[in-house]
Each structure stands twice: as C-alpha cells, then as structure tokens.
Design an enzyme around this catalytic site. Structure first.
Site, PDB file in Angstrom:
ATOM      1  N   ASP A 344      25.343 -34.828  31.490  1.00 23.26           N
ATOM      2  CA  ASP A 344      24.592 -35.813  31.864  1.00 23.26           C
ATOM      3  C   ASP A 344      23.385 -34.901  32.551  1.00 23.26           C
ATOM      4  OD1 ASP A 344      23.730 -38.092  33.792  1.00 23.26           O
ATOM      5  OD2 ASP A 344      25.544 -38.968  32.473  1.00 23.26           O
ATOM      6  N   ARG A 421      12.284 -43.323  42.474  1.00 20.42           N
ATOM      7  CA  ARG A 421      13.394 -42.032  42.142  1.00 20.42           C
ATOM      8  C   ARG A 421      12.291 -41.003  41.790  1.00 20.42           C
ATOM      9  NH1 ARG A 421      18.004 -40.439  38.041  1.00 20.42           N
ATOM     10  NH2 ARG A 421      19.626 -39.891  39.685  1.00 20.42           N
ATOM     11  N   ASP A 456      18.748 -42.898  28.816  1.00 18.76           N
ATOM     12  CA  ASP A 456      18.770 -43.464  30.268  1.00 18.76           C
ATOM     13  C   ASP A 456      17.279 -44.115  30.514  1.00 18.76           C
ATOM     14  OD1 ASP A 456      19.473 -44.385  32.663  1.00 18.76           O
ATOM     15  OD2 ASP A 456      20.497 -42.473  33.245  1.00 18.76           O
ATOM     16  N   ASP A 525      26.443 -48.837  37.240  1.00 18.76           N
ATOM     17  CA  ASP A 525      26.476 -47.603  37.982  1.00 18.76           C
ATOM     18  C   ASP A 525      27.880 -47.546  38.759  1.00 18.76           C
ATOM     19  OD1 ASP A 525      24.841 -45.769  36.703  1.00 18.76           O
ATOM     20  OD2 ASP A 525      23.350 -46.138  38.035  1.00 18.76           O
TER      21      ASP A 525
HETATM   22  C1  GLA Z   1      21.508 -43.248  36.123  1.00 24.26           C
HETATM   23  C2  GLA Z   1      22.606 -43.143  35.056  1.00 24.26           C
HETATM   24  C3  GLA Z   1      23.518 -42.616  35.650  1.00 24.26           C
HETATM   25  C4  GLA Z   1      23.395 -40.947  35.424  1.00 24.26           C
HETATM   26  C5  GLA Z   1      22.062 -40.922  36.558  1.00 24.26           C
HETATM   27  C6  GLA Z   1      21.327 -39.463  36.059  1.00 24.26           C
HETATM   28  O1  GLA Z   1      21.702 -43.436  37.396  1.00 24.26           O
HETATM   29  O2  GLA Z   1      22.947 -44.559  35.381  1.00 24.26           O
HETATM   30  O3  GLA Z   1      24.935 -42.862  34.793  1.00 24.26           O
HETATM   31  O4  GLA Z   1      23.227 -40.648  34.150  1.00 24.26           O
HETATM   32  O5  GLA Z   1      21.125 -41.786  35.848  1.00 24.26           O
HETATM   33  O6  GLA Z   1      20.318 -39.281  36.815  1.00 24.26           O
END
Ligand code: GLA
Length: 699
Positions: A344, A421, A456, A525
């Site tokens: 990730d 963010r 994402d 999430d």
């Molecule tokens: C988002 C996604 C998470 C992860 C974070 C990484 O919140 O939903 O699953 O990938 O970003 O920064």
C-alpha cells in the site's frame, strides 16, 4: 425480447419486463408503460393515454408540457417539473422545444432523434436493452449542428417514470467516511427529493442508485414490485425523485447541474453517461440479483475470473515500508495461502508520512535503493502476484511534481488552496497532467510484473477553479472524470492483465462507471467486523460480492474471534490486512484453514446469486446466502453480534433452492427437498459474536 414498433411508438421488452413510449399528436415523446411484460402488444397503450384535459393544460397555471409524462423533458413552455435538459442558445434564448426528427432501430438499441424546432440542436435518446437482466440502458447525445456555441446548463441521462400515482417509497443509501451504505427507506411525498454529489466524485455520502416500491403494497426481500436504477458516473451526479401535484412520480438521473456548464461548439457532440434501470416482481433481493449479474457479466473488465485472496500492507506498516519488511509479511501471507500481495501507501519518492510525495510516482531511493524489482521478484518467488497502491489524482505541495507545476492543481488564483490530508487535487482534465501520469504509471507497469493496482482518491474538492480552461471553467466537473477515465483506459489497454481496485478512502468512488475499469472496490476503511456487516449489506443492494473486497485486520483482534472476523470477510473477496508479524502461530494456522475453506467456496460467493436472509442493519442475528446459478451448491453465512441471553434465535429460511431437488445442509441431519428446507427453516444456536458457515449441496 425486442424492440417493436407500433403505429405511434415502441414497445421495449426484456425477459420479464416491458417499457413503452411514443409520440403524441403534437410530436412530443411521451412515456407509456414500465412494468411486467404483458402477453400481447395490444395490452400496452402506446403512447400513454394522456387525458384530454392534460393535453390541453389546466387553467392558466399549468400548461400541457407540465402535465404530460415526457420521456426527456427539455425546459420549455409553461412547465415547472424537473427537466432533463436546460440550454442557452447564443442569442440568449433559454428554452428548448424538441420534436420528433427520426428513429433508428439497431439490434437491441432504439435511437430516437429529436430536434429543436428553431435552433440547430439535435438530441438523440438511446435505449439499449439488456434483456436477460431486465435492464434498460438510456443515455443522450446532444449535437450542435449550427455555427454558434450552445451552452448546456443541465444534461441529464434519463427520466424514469413510475406508473401514474403517488403511493411510492424510495430506498437509497446514505453514509460518510468509515460509515458508508446505510439503507434509508422513505415515502415519496409531493415535491422533490434530491440526492447528489458535489464532491467531484461519487461520494461516501450517497450513491447514484434508487429502488422504489409501492408504499401501499411494500416489497420485501423476496417479493413485490421494485423499480430500480443507477447512473454509471464517477463524478458529480444528481438524482431527483419528484412527485407532482398531478400525481405523477418520476426519477431524473444524470450529471449534476450544480455549478455545471458546457459549451457545445459548432459541430460538437456531448454524450451523457448511461443510466440503467429495471423492474422486478421479486422484491429488493430480485432487484439486486439483476444488478449483480449485469455487473459480473457485462460491466467489469475481467468477467468470470476468480478473484484472488489478497494481503494488503496498509494497516500493518502504514508509511513505514521497506523491501525486507514487506518480504517478511509476504512470507507469512504466502504460508497462509494468500495469492496476491499488495504493498500500500509509503513506497514512492519522499513518502515518509502523508505530508509529502504524492505526485512523485517512482520508488523512494532510500526505502528501495534497489528499486521495486527485488521485492516484486521476492513476492513472485513465494508464488504470489504483486500489487501496488497509487493515488494518481493527488499531489502534496511537498513533492517534486508540485514544485515544478504548482499550476497543475485545481484552484482559484486568488483563494487559498485548501489542503485536506495535506494534499491538493491535480487537474486531470488537463492533457499534460494526463500525459505525465500515463507516462509514469505505464513505466512502472512495464518495468515490473505488477498484476494488481489499488487506485485511491483521498479527498474531496474545494476551490473548483481551472484558470486557463480552454472552454467554460465549469466544464471541469465533467472533464475531470473524463480525464480519470482516459488515464485508466489507456493504462488498461496497455496492460490488460492487470486487475484494478477502486478506492476512495474506502467506498467514496464505487459506481457503475468506475466498475467498467476496476474489477473490485474497497468499500470502507472501517474494518471492524460488526459495522462491516452492515456496510456490506448496504453495498450488496447495488454491487455484487465479486467486487467487494473485505479484509480481516487487527481492529477487532483480541476482542472478537478470528473465525467471526474471517466469516464476515468471506462474504466478499477475502483479504487480510492485519500485521501478521504480531499474529501468533495459532492465529496464522487458523487463518490458513479459513483461507483454504474460502477457496473451496469462493466460486459460490463470487459468481452465485445472493439472498439476504436477515438484515444486519436491522438485526443482531443476521444471515445471507449465495447459491450457484444452477442451484446445485450454496453457502449460508450466519452471524450473531450482541444480543442479551437467554434467547432462542429465529429460524433461518434458505432461499433460491430448487423446490423438487433434494439437498443436504451442513450441520443438519437429513436429506430434504429444497421446498422443505425453505419452508421449515433452520434453527441455529450461536453465542454472542459467533458465526457459522453452512454449505448447501444438491444430492
Ligand atoms: C486510504 C485507503 C486506505 C489506505 C490509505 C493509504 O485511506 O482507504 O486503505 O490505502 O488511504 O494512505
């Protein structure tokens, strides 16, 4: 199953439904009928019988254009209902008077061409049948056949008319980050109920989906009339469910007209996204099964391909990734039976936290001095595919990209650029931004054996400016989404083997538009099992399990049984997202067993029909069932969250079995007919936070 012309209109028939439309004496396109398929053509009134008083208007306050049920009303004349189309011509005239121009019928698509009576604007309404899943797809193209630009101020995809009357309920989903997909059921009252997104993306807040049943004869999971539909679009959208004062109920669906404008230059064409809608007598369960089958077989890029069990590193390592650390996790994952290892966030240039790096899509030289190659090869050597996280549309001000191109973000020059963010949004409507991203991402995919990408998008919009826009800056809302689609389509065409996942802080961008590009979605999430059950249920009303990623993480570790947490995730695409280095050998061994069990039944979950037996949004004891389309094998998942004891749990009634066939159900004695199992039910004994999987087999 066909489109049939009648004297004044058309009958569109799918497997079990029909939809009719036709022109009235004034040449206006009028809706006729939408519901169950009828035996004879003569059973349908085509076009609808508009009462004489409605054709003429009602006093001096409601013109006839207000009273008719137009298929695609343009704002024109004395009409105050929701129009689908609102334009401004170069001379300032702001209404649009559409009349019949021509019709084409090709296979299962009907194209009706309308034309403005004075101005060079052609409007084509497209109706494409998807007969086996009882869906009708509608979209609209608008062409400027003149010399002067025409400004579009609203261009919806469709208006869907319910049978005349007002006795309806609307079901939709509502939520927010970490808490998506709550089902809301409310009666439709006179006036307009508006659901929308103004966030540049589909949103966690609502989803462009509706299901309408009759308030006086409500549908349930198994039976009852439901009219339902979606919009295939991943940007700002709007749904207006309107009940007029003349007892007409309709749903308009399309691009949001809020802050929208589009300059249609001479000779240009504008195409709206598609809206798909259907009708069933098999209740909310029937409606979702039709949508599921359609998505599984006709929308996603890789239909019929078994989805792999994945591991995702996010919750284990967050930004602290390294070759060795990832490989250590990968070794544990592989030993448990995981098939796809996804690294990730945190791997790219200067990404030590969420403060920096977005935009610089190359491996961080400190974390990965040897590049990504050795990690990818290490993961492959463990017999797993390798996957990677990206967030292409975003940029941190602290990045090489932003330092070089501060003008590439969406902004108003005189306003502060609101960071969320710590990031800003790249204006992917700009061709140079598209080229930059395509080049870097193509390079990554070409150099490495990457088989999976999680795409994402972690913030919503503010200051929606595009200072040097070539046309009207408000075109941003649509051109941005077109840009995302273009980048994604280009990469997909160059790397067709890659499976993509759509994520936007969880379920912020799941819709029928993105699922054309992404085979699967990260739906929230929130990875705690009990709320996840509810989120998964809401999601299941629209999208199939074959798109629903569900990971077992550490959120409930030490609080809820591992088995319960796995069972929740096994209802979709099983994944693991916990820190495996912290898991005990026993936990890993049990996980390995559960993963093996999932692999045995995943063809039923991923490709079977869903029956929701008891709602987790309504009950602490809930259950769902999947069954293969030939009805030979099924699986029931049952969950009890918290209910004070003592209690005898209500019976669970399996669904969808062949009544005359004989079945066994795991944990229960005897061989009985499908009808018997469905009629007599199953008595389960579960404690708090216990769950059970019951395999169903035809003998
Ligand atoms: C988002 C996604 C998470 C992860 C974070 C990484 O919140 O939903 O699953 O990938 O970003 O920064």
């Amino acid at each position: 199953m066909s489109v049939r012309a009648t004297e004044h209109g058309w009958i569109l028939e799918t497997r079990a439904t029909a939809y009719t439309l036709g022109f009235d004496d004034a040449g206006r396109l009028i809706h006729g009928y939408w519901g169950a398929r009828l035996p004879y053509s003569a059973d349908y009134s085509v076009p609808a019988r508009t009462p004489g008083w409605a054709s003429a208007g009602w006093a001096s306050f409601n013109g006839s254009s207000h009273l008719i049920r137009a298929e695609y009303p343009g704002y024109a004349g004395p009409s105050y209902v929701e129009p689908c189309l609102k334009v401004m011509f170069a001379d300032g005239v702001r209404d649009v008077v559409l009349r019949q121009e021509g019709v084409e019928l090709e296979d299962e698509t009907l194209r009706i061409r309308l034309h403005d009576t004075v101005y060079p604007l052609a409007v084509t309404l497209h109706y494409r049948l998807h007969p086996d899943v009882d869906l009708i797809e509608r979209w609209t193209t608008l062409s400027n056949e003149g010399e002067q630009p025409i400004t579009l101020e609203r261009a919806f995809s469709a208006q869907w008319h319910l049978p005349h009357g007002t006795d309806y309920r609307l079901t939709h989903v509502n939520g927010r980050w970490l808490d998506e997909m709550h089902l809301v059921r409310e009666s439709l009252e006179p006036g307009s109920k508006v659901l929308e997104s103004r966030r540049l993306t589909t949103s966690h807040h609502h989803n462009p989906w509706f299901a309408i049943d009759r308030a006086g004869a409500p549908a349930n999971e198994d039976a009852g009339e439901v009219w339902f539909g979606v919009l295939a679009w991943s940007g700002n959208w709007k749904l207006v469910a309107e009940v007029t004062e003349f007892a007409s109920t309709r749903v308009s669906l399309g691009l949001n007209d809020w802050d929208f404008a589009w300059r249609l230059d001479a000779g240009q064409e504008f195409t709206t996204p598609s809206s798909f809608a259907g009708y069933t007598r098999e209740g909310f369960g029937g409606a979702s099964r039709l949508l599921h089958e359609f998505v599984r077989e006709s929308v996603v890029p890789h239909p019929g391909v078994t989805r792999k069990v994945l591991y995702n590193s996010w919750e284990a390592t967050t930004f602290d990734v390294s070759e060795q650390g990832q490989l250590e996790l990968a070794r544990h994952a592989a030993a448990m039976g995981v098939e796809l290892f996804v690294m990730d966030d945190g791997w790219f240039h200067s990404r030590a936290s969420d403060n920096a790096g977005l935009g610089d899509w190359w491996p961080d030289p400190e974390k990965f001095p040897r590049g990504l190659g050795p990690l990818v090869e290490g993961v492959n050597a463990l017999s797993m595919d390798f996957g990677l996280w990206i967030e292409p549309e975003m940029v941190n001000p602290d990045s090489d990209l932003y330092r070089a191109h501060p003008d590439w973000v969406i902004h108003f020059p005189t306003r502060e650029r609101t960071e969320m963010r710590n990031q800003l949004i790249l204006n992917v409507a700009r061709p140079e931004v598209q080229e930059y991203l395509i080049k870097l991402l193509d390079d990554l995919l070409t150099r490495h054996n990457i088989r999976f990408i999680k795409w994402d998008m972690n913030r919503n919009i503010s200051e929606p400016g595009w200072p040097d826009a070539p046309g009207d800056a408000r075109e941003l809302w649509v051109r941005y989404v077109q840009g995302v689609y273009h980048i994604w389509d280009t990469l997909r065409a160059r790397h067709p083997e890659v499976i993509w996942q759509s994520c936007s802080g969880g379920g912020g961008r799941v819709d029928f538009g993105i699922l054309r590009l992404a085979d699967q979605a990260w739906i929230s999430d929130n990875t705690s099992a009990p709320p996840r059950l509810a989120i998964q249920e809401g999601y299941s009303h629209i999208f199939p399990a074959s798109t629903m990623e569900a990971w077992v993480t550490d959120w409930d570790r030490g609080k809820l049984p591992l088995e319960f947490r796995f069972h929740v995730s096994m209802c979709g695409l099983l994944g693991v997202g916990g820190n495996l280095l912290h898991w005990s050998a026993e936990e890993r061994a049990q996980a390995a067993q559960l993963i093996a069990q999932y692999k045995e039944l995943r063809h039923i979950v991923q490709f079977g029909d869903l029956y929701r037996l008891r709602s987790p949004q309504e009950h602490a004891f809930s259950a769902l069932e999947y069954i293969t389309s030939d009805r030979s094998a099924g699986v029931i998942f049952a969950f009890r969250t918290h209910i004070p004891d003592p209690i005898i749990l209500p019976l669970l009634y399996p669904r969808g079995l062949e009544p005359q066939a004989r079945y066994i159900i795991e944990s229960f004695d005897g061989v009985y007919s499908g009808q018997a199992w469905m009629q007599t039910g199953l008595e389960l004994n579960l404690g708090n936070f216990e769950s059970k999987i019951l395999r169903i087999s035809r003998v």
